[in-house]
Scaffold this motif. Structure first.
Motif, PDB file in Angstrom:
ATOM      1  N   ARG A 182      64.958  65.605  15.723  1.00  0.00           N
ATOM      2  CA  ARG A 182      65.003  65.285  17.163  1.00  0.00           C
ATOM      3  C   ARG A 182      64.376  66.390  18.000  1.00  0.00           C
ATOM      4  O   ARG A 182      63.708  66.143  18.994  1.00  0.00           O
ATOM      5  CB  ARG A 182      66.459  65.064  17.605  1.00  0.00           C
ATOM      6  CG  ARG A 182      66.941  63.632  17.432  1.00  0.00           C
ATOM      7  CD  ARG A 182      68.298  63.426  18.100  1.00  0.00           C
ATOM      8  NE  ARG A 182      69.358  64.194  17.450  1.00  0.00           N
ATOM      9  CZ  ARG A 182      70.037  63.766  16.388  1.00  0.00           C
ATOM     10  NH1 ARG A 182      69.786  62.598  15.851  1.00  0.00           N
ATOM     11  NH2 ARG A 182      70.980  64.513  15.853  1.00  0.00           N
ATOM     12  N   GLU A 183      64.609  67.625  17.569  1.00  0.00           N
ATOM     13  CA  GLU A 183      64.119  68.772  18.351  1.00  0.00           C
ATOM     14  C   GLU A 183      62.672  69.136  18.025  1.00  0.00           C
ATOM     15  O   GLU A 183      62.092  69.997  18.685  1.00  0.00           O
ATOM     16  CB  GLU A 183      65.033  69.985  18.100  1.00  0.00           C
ATOM     17  CG  GLU A 183      66.437  69.812  18.687  1.00  0.00           C
ATOM     18  CD  GLU A 183      67.442  70.760  18.053  1.00  0.00           C
ATOM     19  OE1 GLU A 183      67.009  71.748  17.419  1.00  0.00           O
ATOM     20  OE2 GLU A 183      68.662  70.506  18.186  1.00  0.00           O
ATOM     21  N   GLY A 184      62.113  68.500  16.992  1.00  0.00           N
ATOM     22  CA  GLY A 184      60.749  68.861  16.592  1.00  0.00           C
ATOM     23  C   GLY A 184      60.671  70.281  16.051  1.00  0.00           C
ATOM     24  O   GLY A 184      59.671  70.983  16.227  1.00  0.00           O
ATOM     25  N   ASP A 185      61.746  70.706  15.382  1.00  0.00           N
ATOM     26  CA  ASP A 185      61.871  72.084  14.892  1.00  0.00           C
ATOM     27  C   ASP A 185      61.231  72.204  13.507  1.00  0.00           C
ATOM     28  O   ASP A 185      61.869  71.934  12.488  1.00  0.00           O
ATOM     29  CB  ASP A 185      63.367  72.433  14.848  1.00  0.00           C
ATOM     30  CG  ASP A 185      63.646  73.834  14.320  1.00  0.00           C
ATOM     31  OD1 ASP A 185      62.689  74.544  13.964  1.00  0.00           O
ATOM     32  OD2 ASP A 185      64.840  74.199  14.242  1.00  0.00           O
ATOM     33  N   ALA A 225      57.767  66.747  12.659  1.00  0.00           N
ATOM     34  CA  ALA A 225      57.998  67.373  13.968  1.00  0.00           C
ATOM     35  C   ALA A 225      56.976  66.925  15.011  1.00  0.00           C
ATOM     36  O   ALA A 225      57.243  66.996  16.206  1.00  0.00           O
ATOM     37  CB  ALA A 225      57.959  68.895  13.821  1.00  0.00           C
ATOM     38  N   PRO A 229      59.618  63.543  17.879  1.00  0.00           N
ATOM     39  CA  PRO A 229      59.933  63.854  19.289  1.00  0.00           C
ATOM     40  C   PRO A 229      59.088  63.029  20.266  1.00  0.00           C
ATOM     41  O   PRO A 229      59.578  62.655  21.334  1.00  0.00           O
ATOM     42  CB  PRO A 229      59.594  65.352  19.391  1.00  0.00           C
ATOM     43  CG  PRO A 229      59.741  65.859  17.990  1.00  0.00           C
ATOM     44  CD  PRO A 229      59.249  64.748  17.124  1.00  0.00           C
ATOM     45  N   ARG A 230      57.856  62.718  19.907  1.00  0.00           N
ATOM     46  CA  ARG A 230      57.017  61.878  20.776  1.00  0.00           C
ATOM     47  C   ARG A 230      57.575  60.465  20.863  1.00  0.00           C
ATOM     48  O   ARG A 230      57.538  59.843  21.924  1.00  0.00           O
ATOM     49  CB  ARG A 230      55.577  61.828  20.248  1.00  0.00           C
ATOM     50  CG  ARG A 230      54.807  63.114  20.479  1.00  0.00           C
ATOM     51  CD  ARG A 230      53.367  62.946  20.041  1.00  0.00           C
ATOM     52  NE  ARG A 230      52.734  64.252  19.944  1.00  0.00           N
ATOM     53  CZ  ARG A 230      51.958  64.637  18.949  1.00  0.00           C
ATOM     54  NH1 ARG A 230      51.715  63.815  17.951  1.00  0.00           N
ATOM     55  NH2 ARG A 230      51.413  65.834  18.946  1.00  0.00           N
ATOM     56  N   ALA A 232      60.665  59.734  20.584  1.00  0.00           N
ATOM     57  CA  ALA A 232      61.884  59.831  21.406  1.00  0.00           C
ATOM     58  C   ALA A 232      61.547  59.741  22.893  1.00  0.00           C
ATOM     59  O   ALA A 232      62.333  59.193  23.680  1.00  0.00           O
ATOM     60  CB  ALA A 232      62.613  61.134  21.107  1.00  0.00           C
ATOM     61  N   LEU A 233      60.376  60.271  23.283  1.00  0.00           N
ATOM     62  CA  LEU A 233      59.965  60.244  24.700  1.00  0.00           C
ATOM     63  C   LEU A 233      59.829  58.822  25.237  1.00  0.00           C
ATOM     64  O   LEU A 233      59.976  58.590  26.431  1.00  0.00           O
ATOM     65  CB  LEU A 233      58.625  60.975  24.879  1.00  0.00           C
ATOM     66  CG  LEU A 233      58.667  62.506  24.719  1.00  0.00           C
ATOM     67  CD1 LEU A 233      57.269  63.080  24.770  1.00  0.00           C
ATOM     68  CD2 LEU A 233      59.560  63.132  25.781  1.00  0.00           C
TER      69      LEU A 233
END
Length: 307
Positions: A182-185, A225, A229-230, A232-233
């Motif tokens: 989720r955090e793109g970590d 990663a 996250p993209r 999720a946007l």
């Protein structure tokens, strides 16, 4: 008991046999339904409803698998089984065998077997049917069935999937994985992945693939990663859920429609394989399916506007 009651009592077992032979929820459900029609139409009362129904669903599944194999040889990209969220059949005495045989890794491995070997292996090794019952189900002699099991065991042992035995550890690792996702970590993901981790996605040419097969912790971490996250946007959410008995998640669009599933193979405290099923034909049994192409376009658009 009426025939309908006998069938209902054994329905979960029949589905579980058919799913392991076919690797398809929809085809397994069709095989179970066809089994009921044949049971209902049988003039004589079988001595054992369980033996009759198990043999019938096995024969139907073998026939379906024989025709499916031709389609699978022409399949676009990697083939993965249809995700199963929960096995309806439970047997405490066979729980380890049932869980192992349900995993994506085991079902992919079962694809190497001939339809007959696969059926015999499933009945004997997973469900512990006696050789007389197995022989009767597949229409071969007991001696032939013993040879088929030996061959099948050899094939399976060559690539036998092994998994983290401790369920709690697996779930904790999966939770950390989805947090990092989720955090793109990238660094966080990399610490959870085995050095030779592979990522496989099955779109069947009917949805955008997350990627061709990607190998190596750094490559897989970077890909994950960059993509999630993209997504999720634009409102895509991941709902942690056991898939085929392994830690995983169901991803949905902003309207709650199913976009794809992810499953994780965990061994020695690390993720060995990440598998994504994106082919919409394999997701319909979980509810309305999202338009993956539209989401892909939206993600690309969002990426252009943020750059």
């Amino acid at each position: 008991m009426s025939r309908a009651e006998q069938f209902q009592e054994l329905r979960s077992l029949l589905f579980s046999i058919a799913y392991r032979i076919l690797g398809s929820v929809s085809e397994a459900e069709d095989a179970v339904q066809e089994t009921w029609l044949r049971f209902e139409a049988t003039a004589t009362e079988p001595r054992s409803a369980k033996a009759f129904l198990s043999a019938t669903v096995t024969r139907i599944s073998i026939d379906v698998l024989r025709s499916a194999r031709v389609r699978r040889e022409e399949y676009v990209g990697p083939w993965l089984p249809e995700p199963l969220l929960a096995d309806p059949y439970q047997d405490p005495e066979r729980s380890a065998e049932l869980a192992d045989s349900l995993s994506m890794a085991a079902l992919v491995l079962l694809e190497r077997l001939s339809p007959l070997e696969r059926a015999v292996f499933v009945l004997r090794e997973v469900f512990d049917f006696g050789f007389p019952e197995v022989a009767s189900a597949v229409g071969r002699s007991e001696a032939a069935c013993r040879q088929l099991v030996v061959r099948a065991r050899r094939h399976m042992a060559a690539g036998r999937p092994r998994f983290e035995a401790d369920r709690k550890e697996r779930e904790e690792l999966a939770s950390r994985f989805f947090d990092a996702l989720r955090e793109g970590d990238v660094a966080g993901l990399q610490t959870l992945l085995a050095a030779d981790v592979s990522m496989v996605s099955d779109s069947g040419g009917k949805a955008p693939r997350l990627a061709k097969a990607v190998i190596g912790a750094q490559n897989v971490a970077r890909l994950l990663a960059s993509v999630f996250p993209r997504m999720a946007l634009i409102g895509v959410t991941g709902e942690p859920h056991e898939v085929n008995g392994q830690p995983g998640a169901i991803f949905r669009d902003r309207d709650g429609k199913v976009l794809h599933t992810l499953t994780l193979d965990v061994l020695d405290g690390q993720i060995q394989t990440v598998r994504a099923v994106i082919n919409p034909d394999k997701l319909g049994h979980m509810g309305p399916v999202a338009d993956a192409w539209a989401i892909d376009r939206e993600v690309r658009q969002a990426r252009r506007t943020t750059h």
